[in-house]
Design an enzyme around this catalytic site. Structure first.
Site, short mmCIF file in Angstrom:
data_model
loop_
_atom_site.label_atom_id
_atom_site.label_comp_id
_atom_site.label_asym_id
_atom_site.label_seq_id
_atom_site.Cartn_x
_atom_site.Cartn_y
_atom_site.Cartn_z
N SER A 1 -79.25 -43.66 -24.30
CA SER A 1 -79.82 -43.03 -23.04
C SER A 1 -80.24 -41.57 -24.19
O SER A 1 -80.38 -40.69 -24.67
CB SER A 1 -78.87 -42.39 -22.05
OG SER A 1 -79.01 -41.14 -21.68
N ASP B 1 -75.20 -31.99 -23.64
CA ASP B 1 -74.54 -32.62 -22.74
C ASP B 1 -74.44 -34.30 -22.75
O ASP B 1 -74.43 -35.11 -22.39
CB ASP B 1 -75.93 -32.71 -21.65
CG ASP B 1 -77.19 -33.53 -21.59
OD1 ASP B 1 -77.17 -33.80 -23.00
OD2 ASP B 1 -78.31 -33.55 -20.74
N LYS C 1 -82.05 -23.86 -7.14
CA LYS C 1 -82.83 -24.46 -7.83
C LYS C 1 -83.29 -24.65 -6.48
O LYS C 1 -83.62 -24.14 -5.07
CB LYS C 1 -83.69 -26.05 -8.35
CG LYS C 1 -82.25 -26.02 -9.67
CD LYS C 1 -82.29 -26.70 -10.20
CE LYS C 1 -81.85 -26.92 -11.71
NZ LYS C 1 -82.18 -28.50 -12.44
N GLU D 1 -70.59 -30.61 -21.15
CA GLU D 1 -71.15 -29.73 -20.15
C GLU D 1 -70.44 -30.49 -19.31
O GLU D 1 -69.84 -31.26 -18.99
CB GLU D 1 -72.07 -30.92 -20.08
CG GLU D 1 -73.30 -29.65 -18.51
CD GLU D 1 -74.55 -30.60 -18.26
OE1 GLU D 1 -75.64 -30.76 -18.10
OE2 GLU D 1 -74.40 -32.06 -18.00
N GLU E 1 -79.82 -36.81 -2.99
CA GLU E 1 -81.22 -36.53 -3.83
C GLU E 1 -81.54 -37.52 -5.31
O GLU E 1 -82.72 -38.10 -4.70
CB GLU E 1 -80.80 -35.14 -4.04
CG GLU E 1 -81.80 -34.52 -5.13
CD GLU E 1 -82.47 -33.82 -5.84
OE1 GLU E 1 -83.51 -32.99 -6.52
OE2 GLU E 1 -81.78 -34.06 -6.99
N HIS E 2 -80.36 -37.64 -6.03
CA HIS E 2 -80.70 -38.71 -6.68
C HIS E 2 -81.35 -39.93 -6.23
O HIS E 2 -82.19 -40.05 -7.31
CB HIS E 2 -79.36 -38.47 -7.77
CG HIS E 2 -79.88 -39.76 -9.16
ND1 HIS E 2 -80.34 -39.68 -10.25
CD2 HIS E 2 -78.29 -40.57 -8.82
CE1 HIS E 2 -79.79 -40.48 -11.15
NE2 HIS E 2 -79.33 -41.53 -9.87
#
Length: 236
Positions: free
Chosen positions: A77, A100, A140, A167, A182-183
């Site tokens: 990642s 992060d 947002k 973070e 949402e994810h």
């Protein structure tokens, strides 16, 4: 930490790479040591949060923290993000540009708890605030709400003290539930979400915000303000 040549080559080239067993071990060990620093930084933040939680329980008979989760980016990642952001593939550049790598998320009952915990955490003299994005005050466009902060904490190794960025995200239960949904939707549609679902998500975000406000009013009606140790008043 010194730059690893195998890391730089592996992260920046699409050509076939032939590495010896010793080079592979060195590359693996360098990355593990690099990520270990961030794991320690994450644990420092988790310890500070645990202390605040236990102190609140003892002093106020109240726990402002519903739950805490943490995560450390995997090697794959991290290297993927290095390529996407166009960061030079060496540890010094990664340290400067990617903040992060280690993350901690606090989920609270109420918005007031979010800001209270942010203040208590960042007032500590060994915590340095590098960046704050308040998506609660200014959500947002899609309705996402959360308070994001990059906090730098000291980690003491056998080789000396280092500063590690972590973070930290602060959310209410309603905000966290919405963000999780949402994810899942964005993952399901591979980010190409139908407009009608986006509109429904925005409506759900507005409903979650209204629920946060209503539950906070009920909470205040039940508990009211309580004195804090230094004489100030903290709303519970």
């Amino acid at each position: 930490m010194a730059t690893s040549a195998p890391l730089a080559h592996a992260a920046s080239s699409d050509d076939p790479i032939t590495l010896s067993a010793s080079q592979l071990r060195t590359m693996r060990d360098d990355m593990q040591r690099f990520l270990l620093e961030y794991r320690f930084g994450m644990q420092e933040i988790e310890t500070k949060i645990a202390i605040l939680r236990d102190e609140f329980l003892l002093t106020h008979d109240y726990n402002p923290i519903e739950h805490v989760t943490s995560r450390l980016k995997s090697t794959d990642s991290l290297l993927d993000k290095v390529q996407r952001k166009g960061v030079e593939p060496d540890f010094a550049s990664i340290r400067r540009h990617i903040t992060d790598i280690a993350g901690v998320r606090l989920t609270c009952s109420f918005t007031t708890d979010v800001y209270r915990l942010f203040d208590l955490l960042t007032e500590q003299d060994d915590v340095r605030v590098l960046e704050v994005k308040d998506y609660i005050a200014e959500p947002k466009a899609n309705g996402y709400k959360s308070l994001h902060a990059i906090l730098e904490v000291p980690v003491f190794l056998s080789t000396g003290r280092i500063a590690v960025p972590v973070e930290v995200q602060f959310r209410t239960i309603a905000m966290d539930f919405w963000a999780s949904l949402e994810h899942k939707i964005y993952y399901k549609f591979d980010t190409r979400v139908p407009p009608e679902l986006l509109a429904s998500l925005k409506d759900a975000a507005d409903t979650a915000a209204e629920l946060d406000e209503r539950m906070l009013r009920l909470h205040r009606a039940i508990r009211g303000p309580a004195p804090r140790g230094n004489g100030r008043v903290v709303e519970l």
